[in-house]
Design a protein around this motif. Structure first.
Motif, mmCIF file in Angstrom:
data_model
loop_
_atom_site.group_PDB
_atom_site.id
_atom_site.type_symbol
_atom_site.label_atom_id
_atom_site.label_comp_id
_atom_site.label_asym_id
_atom_site.label_seq_id
_atom_site.Cartn_x
_atom_site.Cartn_y
_atom_site.Cartn_z
ATOM 1 N N ASP A 186 0.562 -3.368 -7.065
ATOM 2 C CA ASP A 186 1.220 -3.230 -5.760
ATOM 3 C C ASP A 186 2.175 -4.408 -5.607
ATOM 4 O O ASP A 186 1.809 -5.470 -5.108
ATOM 5 C CB ASP A 186 0.174 -3.210 -4.650
ATOM 6 N N SER A 238 -4.307 -2.713 -13.131
ATOM 7 C CA SER A 238 -4.786 -1.619 -12.294
ATOM 8 C C SER A 238 -4.249 -1.764 -10.873
ATOM 9 O O SER A 238 -4.197 -2.874 -10.323
ATOM 10 C CB SER A 238 -6.316 -1.617 -12.269
ATOM 11 N N ARG A 239 -3.845 -0.636 -10.296
ATOM 12 C CA ARG A 239 -3.369 -0.578 -8.905
ATOM 13 C C ARG A 239 -2.344 -1.674 -8.614
ATOM 14 O O ARG A 239 -2.485 -2.456 -7.665
ATOM 15 C CB ARG A 239 -4.540 -0.654 -7.925
ATOM 16 N N ASP A 243 -0.903 2.127 -12.505
ATOM 17 C CA ASP A 243 -1.664 1.454 -13.560
ATOM 18 C C ASP A 243 -0.795 1.327 -14.800
ATOM 19 O O ASP A 243 0.133 2.120 -15.006
ATOM 20 C CB ASP A 243 -2.918 2.249 -13.924
ATOM 21 N N TYR A 260 2.789 -5.886 -2.109
ATOM 22 C CA TYR A 260 1.681 -6.699 -1.618
ATOM 23 C C TYR A 260 1.688 -8.078 -2.272
ATOM 24 O O TYR A 260 1.449 -9.092 -1.618
ATOM 25 C CB TYR A 260 0.356 -5.989 -1.901
ATOM 26 N N ARG A 300 3.064 1.842 -2.891
ATOM 27 C CA ARG A 300 3.294 2.136 -4.303
ATOM 28 C C ARG A 300 2.163 1.511 -5.119
ATOM 29 O O ARG A 300 1.967 0.291 -5.098
ATOM 30 C CB ARG A 300 4.630 1.566 -4.775
ATOM 31 N N TYR A 301 1.424 2.348 -5.814
ATOM 32 C CA TYR A 301 0.388 1.896 -6.740
ATOM 33 C C TYR A 301 0.651 2.513 -8.107
ATOM 34 O O TYR A 301 1.068 3.667 -8.206
ATOM 35 C CB TYR A 301 -1.004 2.367 -6.304
ATOM 36 N N TYR A 338 1.711 8.291 -3.783
ATOM 37 C CA TYR A 338 2.291 6.956 -3.657
ATOM 38 C C TYR A 338 3.585 6.877 -4.466
ATOM 39 O O TYR A 338 3.927 7.794 -5.214
ATOM 40 C CB TYR A 338 1.307 5.887 -4.134
ATOM 41 N N ASP A 383 0.803 -1.224 0.000
ATOM 42 C CA ASP A 383 0.000 0.000 0.000
ATOM 43 C C ASP A 383 0.834 1.272 0.000
ATOM 44 O O ASP A 383 0.336 2.344 0.364
ATOM 45 C CB ASP A 383 -0.961 0.035 1.206
ATOM 46 N N TYR A 438 -0.055 6.983 -8.982
ATOM 47 C CA TYR A 438 -1.101 7.499 -8.115
ATOM 48 C C TYR A 438 -0.498 8.593 -7.237
ATOM 49 O O TYR A 438 0.559 8.388 -6.622
ATOM 50 C CB TYR A 438 -1.664 6.389 -7.229
#
Length: 203
Positions: free
Chosen positions: A151, A148-149, A138, A154, A135-136, A185, A133, A182
């Motif tokens: 991570d 999309s998103r 697309d 994660y 670094r995000y 981020y 959560d 984002y």
């Protein structure tokens, strides 16, 4: 036993399919059928993002040094920087390909592609201790969002490999792989990218 195939002599941007039958005296499933596809791509470009020299992976494939984009060729666009590590990378047998990355680029652009179907292989790894959560980003290809998103921390943790393969249609002679950050981020990253013509997936 080992079965080897060789695409030497096949026309560029062509493929052949064969069926390998393995038979045994086993009472259960005495015959196994394996479909084999041999591809002679008309185009393939593999870049080891952030790397200054070539890397040969465990399959014997060569990944070229990273480069900035020039008309008629392939490379990254936009202000960015590179990071590298000597730490081992979990989840892969090809640590060296994941031990460098480019961060903050807007795009990787590939020129000179014939209209057709291509696979884009993307490799990612966080090369410093990074919490989920934080670094995000697309990724869009040919104007369409394909991831999309993203991570990486994660999905794979810090110093862990993550790979994604996207199939895309090219109709204008150029493939655009764009990265969108984002706000608030970390910037987008990529450790390697390979584009391959796939005539077997067309149509």
């Amino acid at each position: 036993f080992t079965v080897s195939v060789d695409a030497t002599g096949m026309p560029a941007s062509s493929y052949q399919r064969a069926r390998l039958l393995v038979s045994s005296s086993s009472g259960r499933s005495p015959t196994i059928s394996i479909v084999v596809t041999i591809i002679a791509p008309g185009y393939q470009m593999a870049l080891d993002s952030g790397a200054k020299g070539e890397v040969v992976d465990s399959y014997g494939d060569t990944w070229s040094a990273d480069r900035g984009y020039a008309t008629g060729a392939a490379g990254h666009i936009g202000q960015s920087h590179t990071t590298s590590t000597r730490n081992g990378i979990s989840g892969t047998e090809d640590d060296s390909r994941f031990q460098t990355l480019r961060e903050g680029m807007n795009e990787y652009r590939f020129d000179g592609l014939a209209d057709g179907t291509y696979t884009v292989e993307l490799d990612f790894a966080e090369l410093r201790t990074q919490s989920p959560d934080s670094r995000y980003f697309d990724i869009h290809m040919e104007g369409t969002e394909v991831l999309s998103r993203v991570d990486v921390a994660y999905e794979a943790g810090s110093f862990g490999a993550m790979s994604r393969t996207i199939t895309v249609q090219v109709t204008d002679g150029q493939l655009n792989v764009r990265f969108f950050a984002y706000r608030g981020y970390g910037l987008p990253i990529v450790n390697a990218i390979r584009v391959t013509d796939r005539p077997d997936l067309a149509g």
